[in-house]
Design an enzyme around this catalytic site. Sequence first.
Site, mmCIF file in Angstrom:
data_model
loop_
_atom_site.group_PDB
_atom_site.id
_atom_site.type_symbol
_atom_site.label_atom_id
_atom_site.label_comp_id
_atom_site.label_asym_id
_atom_site.label_seq_id
_atom_site.Cartn_x
_atom_site.Cartn_y
_atom_site.Cartn_z
ATOM 1 N N ASN A 1 0.851 -1.188 0.000
ATOM 2 C CA ASN A 1 0.000 0.000 0.000
ATOM 3 C C ASN A 1 0.891 1.243 0.000
ATOM 4 O OD1 ASN A 1 -1.580 2.235 0.955
ATOM 5 N ND2 ASN A 1 -3.149 0.786 1.625
ATOM 6 N N HIS B 1 0.789 6.289 2.010
ATOM 7 C CA HIS B 1 1.468 7.278 2.852
ATOM 8 C C HIS B 1 2.669 7.927 2.179
ATOM 9 C CE1 HIS B 1 -1.371 6.804 5.992
ATOM 10 N NE2 HIS B 1 -1.217 5.487 5.959
ATOM 11 N N HIS C 1 -5.709 3.533 -1.389
ATOM 12 C CA HIS C 1 -7.022 3.845 -0.828
ATOM 13 C C HIS C 1 -7.398 5.270 -1.218
ATOM 14 C CE1 HIS C 1 -9.714 3.942 3.058
ATOM 15 N NE2 HIS C 1 -10.368 4.313 1.963
ATOM 16 N N ARG D 1 -9.627 7.878 -0.490
ATOM 17 C CA ARG D 1 -10.602 8.268 0.531
ATOM 18 C C ARG D 1 -11.494 9.390 0.019
ATOM 19 N NH1 ARG D 1 -10.461 7.242 6.024
ATOM 20 N NH2 ARG D 1 -8.979 5.638 6.652
ATOM 21 N N ARG E 1 -7.334 12.565 1.517
ATOM 22 C CA ARG E 1 -6.271 12.977 2.439
ATOM 23 C C ARG E 1 -4.892 12.515 1.993
ATOM 24 N NH1 ARG E 1 -7.767 9.659 7.850
ATOM 25 N NH2 ARG E 1 -9.740 10.695 7.408
ATOM 26 N N GLU F 1 -8.685 0.389 -2.702
ATOM 27 C CA GLU F 1 -9.494 0.405 -1.486
ATOM 28 C C GLU F 1 -10.437 1.587 -1.550
ATOM 29 O OE1 GLU F 1 -7.159 0.441 2.043
ATOM 30 O OE2 GLU F 1 -6.644 -1.672 1.907
ATOM 31 N N THR G 1 -8.252 3.117 8.942
ATOM 32 C CA THR G 1 -9.410 2.230 9.043
ATOM 33 C C THR G 1 -9.365 1.493 10.371
ATOM 34 O OG1 THR G 1 -9.321 1.959 6.645
ATOM 35 C CG2 THR G 1 -10.685 0.407 7.876
ATOM 36 N N GLU H 1 -10.703 -9.796 3.027
ATOM 37 C CA GLU H 1 -9.433 -9.420 3.629
ATOM 38 C C GLU H 1 -9.656 -9.316 5.127
ATOM 39 O OE1 GLU H 1 -5.992 -5.937 3.608
ATOM 40 O OE2 GLU H 1 -7.154 -6.350 1.778
ATOM 41 N N HIS I 1 -3.405 -5.042 7.818
ATOM 42 C CA HIS I 1 -3.598 -3.878 8.680
ATOM 43 C C HIS I 1 -2.655 -3.958 9.877
ATOM 44 C CE1 HIS I 1 -5.715 -0.152 9.669
ATOM 45 N NE2 HIS I 1 -5.462 -0.463 10.925
#
Length: 258
Positions: free
Chosen positions: A13, A16, A49, A51, A55, A76, A107, A157, A200
């Site tokens: 992922n 970030h 992801h 969102r 963000r 995602e 999440t 998942e 996660h």
Amino acid sequence: MTKGLSYLRLGVNIDHVATIRNARGGRHPDPLRAAHLAVEAGADGITAHLREDRRHISDADIARLKSELTRPLNLEMAATPEMVAIALRHVPNACCLVPERREERTTEGGLDVVGQKAMLAPVIADLKAAGIRVSLFIEPDPRAIEASAELAADIVELHTGAYCEYAAADDARGMAAEAARLAQGASEAAARGLEVHAGHGLTFNTVAALARMPEVVELNIGHFLIGEAIFGGLPAAVRRMRSLMDEARHAAASRVLA
């Protein structure tokens, strides 16, 4: 380890990387560059992801990732009309439906599949009709697994956050109990014909337990790898995670054959 029936995929992922970029604006660091580096280092797919509040990952990031990635893209997203429209426009390899609250930092738990079946059913149907594989991010709960199968999802998942929180607190009893719950959930999901992923909060120190679960075929890991990249580079972090996953998988396979 060769890519056979026992191979465990790693999805990285890159959200970030975009978080750091957005803190100052501009184009650096580039999530697409991070995705390419992760793939070169052993990632089997890339997760992003998008969102509702944008963000970190942006719409432009999704377009570039879909256009230029050499590995599958897992998008995602919340199960909203806006996100479904975006998914249908870009047609990623898979969409993982996740719960989303604007005030949360990340999440915080699994999707309420049981309580939201009526809302999720048409979303899943529309995505699958476009050739997109549908994953549901859920707790390893029997009711959620049953509902996911009834909704004809392709994948579940399993949320590993609680397991990783116990690990961070050095709570061996909690870790063992949560690992057992995840293993049971993986077994039940596979028995219902669902492909099993997990993720996660996973780190170098927590990944082995999940990698040893034979029903789990993919792990999605992001925040930790991006954090480690600050100290030693993203390729090195991905290669180490890939190695730890393979070692644990091989050890588990050896015990089965013994």
